[in-house]
Write an enzyme that holds these catalytic residues in place. Structure first.
Site, PDB file in Angstrom:
ATOM      1  N   TRP A 195     -12.740  38.095  26.805  1.00  0.00           N
ATOM      2  CA  TRP A 195     -11.962  37.282  25.902  1.00  0.00           C
ATOM      3  C   TRP A 195     -13.064  36.259  25.458  1.00  0.00           C
ATOM      4  O   TRP A 195     -13.131  35.941  24.318  1.00  0.00           O
ATOM      5  CB  TRP A 195     -10.841  36.516  26.677  1.00  0.00           C
TER       6      TRP A 195
ATOM      7  N   ASP B 222     -10.388  28.033  25.965  1.00  0.00           N
ATOM      8  CA  ASP B 222      -9.130  29.030  25.894  1.00  0.00           C
ATOM      9  C   ASP B 222      -8.687  28.961  27.233  1.00  0.00           C
ATOM     10  O   ASP B 222      -9.333  29.390  28.125  1.00  0.00           O
ATOM     11  CB  ASP B 222      -9.803  30.465  25.650  1.00  0.00           C
TER      12      ASP B 222
ATOM     13  N   LYS C  70       1.645  33.709  29.894  1.00  0.00           N
ATOM     14  CA  LYS C  70       1.117  33.775  31.354  1.00  0.00           C
ATOM     15  C   LYS C  70       2.168  32.714  31.944  1.00  0.00           C
ATOM     16  O   LYS C  70       3.149  33.139  32.309  1.00  0.00           O
ATOM     17  CB  LYS C  70      -0.233  33.180  31.531  1.00  0.00           C
TER      18      LYS C  70
END
Lengths: 354, 354
Positions: free
Chosen positions: A99, A166, A190
């Site tokens: 990511w 992030d 999440k």
């Protein structure tokens, strides 16, 4: 009963599912949450309360805005440089996984990027700690928890330039100091809520300084000016996030859930280290509490172990193809009972394969 | 019982709400639709079936891709020029309302735009019919139904350049020929599903020709290459859209629902024209079947009428501030019973105020 160790979209509390299902049938005065206008008083109250709860749970200081957007962290990979990286400036990035490197790739399309440290050469098994942040960086970007590789920053980078993070996979899992950050973003799916929602927390004074032309939907200032209602927001995802944030507050907030997360991770890592069949994949000091990656000493045993785990109601522990083996994602809503169920299966399997 | 005339997010069939609520509790094997990975076989089947149903219901020809994205039509306002408008090219736009002019504003930020016709001077009460489309336009953009003003295109523009259309508020309400279009986009929250989802139907051969650098999340080719799963999609909104598309097919598809929509609109316009207290706001030949705008001859009666309507369970008919008066949005899921309920209230009110 299922023990849901999936990496995301992932487990949320059962009571949240019940309340969400009820709102699909009747949110207000006989109308479903799916058929009301986002401009109703009732839904405006949902957004206002969700914003208030994010601020309260994370202790967000004055001068920051909380936004509810769409497009996931992946759209933030582009929005961050569009909004913060001016012509002729350079942004610094830390590369700690898939990511993080996607964020780098997107930023490079839009401006100058300097990757100041990377653990790619070791398949991202650790968090780089030795690097210098150029003082003229527009910002420093990093990924606080690496969902695929199972590493997590326990000390955030120290720098005078704006820190952009992030936090998709560990926001709301532990206490941290928002005032150290210029911008935080997180896909909701999440610890916040269902897929289809992205949370952004941004220090207002950083915005509007690049001179970049930014399409309205990609401009944080537009979303701030419109209270996250520049256009139709993802109504249901915001509502379920609110239910989940209420649940988190009722549990005692982030500080209390952090204690549980520490206990859950400690229990599973202890078993991984103790059990002769298993081993962790990451540097011990960087081991994530959210995504616990481990493999078997003998890879041929992985399939039978997965099968046994499934027979015990354990789902979602197959590892990502980049790492192999197993990944136990242990987000806020996963109870320690589920962790003990996994540990028990590891012990039964070890007994069988002595 | 409520009669939901809201403009959007709006009414969906009651059976869709029931099935959606059930999936929030238990979608598959005890797991909620909100806690499953988008990479599961079960969810991949949802996306595949939704795509198949869009293609079937709209008779989408070969050579087109169907995408499930986020960000609403508003993000498409930027994505369309990013993907279709190259440096030095000009795109033509038709200006028929607030959403059309927002599309124009965003496109102007990204390239050259030529507004070839507008009905702004009359507060958008009609669809312009006299205009020439420059043959070197990168594309011609229009808005097939104008939610706020209550006008709708019943004949689409004829042109040799690629036709791009924002169909947010009338897609799936009537039969049309997809092969006439280069690109169609629609926020889902009218006739497709809940908020948080955008449908794009694009002719593949138009893409990848501009030389523009496009961030991945804004690049149709990336989404096509990844089957709408470049990143985590809005899982629940896609699932509810599937339930709604199944409902539409079970009703006989778009041709059958179009008959109902024609009958519903004809009944309400007939009452507006007949009833001495009310009048329509748009050119008769351009009157929308989806959003029916009307005002009172005596504006002082509007509040008491709204009150009476509410007492009869009619919600969502207050007009948009740009037009005033009333707007009855009559999407696919609104039954003719609800239209008759509104007509009855109009008649009762007229009787009281003779």
């Amino acid at each position: 009963m299922k023990h849901n160790f999936g990496a995301g979209p992932c487990i949320l509390p059962q009571e949240v599912f019940k309340q969400a299902a009820q709102a699909v049938l009747d949110f207000n005065d006989g109308l479903s949450i799916l058929e009301i206008s986002h401009r109703t008083t009732e839904f405006e109250a949902v957004v206002a309360e969700a914003e208030k709860l994010v601020k309260e749970l994370l202790n967000v200081p004055a001068g920051y805005s909380v936004l509810f957007l769409q497009g996931g962290a992946s759209l933030q990979f582009a929005m961050v440089p569009m909004n913060l990286l001016g012509e002729g400036q350079t942004a610094s990035y830390l590369d700690t996984g898939v990511w993080a490197s996607k964020a780098i790739k997107e930023a490079k399309m839009l401006g100058n990027v300097n990757v100041i440290a990377s653990s790619k050469e070791s398949n991202y098994t650790y968090i780089p700690k030795e690097y210098a942040v150029p003082s003229d960086s527009a910002y420093l970007h990093f990924t606080s928890n690496n969902t695929i590789y199972g590493t997590e920053y326990f000390e955030f980078p120290e720098t005078a330039v704006p820190l952009v993070c992030d936090m998709s996979s560990d926001i709301m899992s532990r206490v941290f100091d928002v005032s150290k950050f210029g911008l935080i973003y997180a896909g909701a799916q999440k610890n916040i809520g269902p897929a289809g929602l992205t949370i952004v927390i941004v220090k207002d004074e950083l915005l509007g300084k690049t001179g970049n032309k930014i399409p309205s939907m990609l401009d944080y200032k537009q979303h701030i000016a419109n209270g996250s209602m520049y256009n139709t927001p993802p109504v249901f995802s915001i509502y379920v996030a609110l239910l989940n944030l209420r649940w988190l507050r009722s549990k005692g907030g982030v500080a209390e859930i952090e204690k549980e997360n520490i206990a859950k991770a400690a229990a599973l890592y202890a078993e991984i280290d103790r059990n002769p069949l298993f081993k962790g994949t990451c540097a011990v000091e960087d081991r994530s509490r959210m995504n616990i990656t481990f493999v078997m000493e003998n890879p041929e045993l992985e399939k039978p172990f997965l099968k046994l785990a499934e027979e015990h109601g354990i789902v979602g522990i197959k590892g990502h193809r980049s790492v192999g083996g197993f990944r136990a994602s242990m987000y806020n809503a996963l109870s320690i009972t589920s962790v003990h169920a996994l540990i028990e299966v590891m012990q039964i399997f070890a007994e069988k394969n002595k």
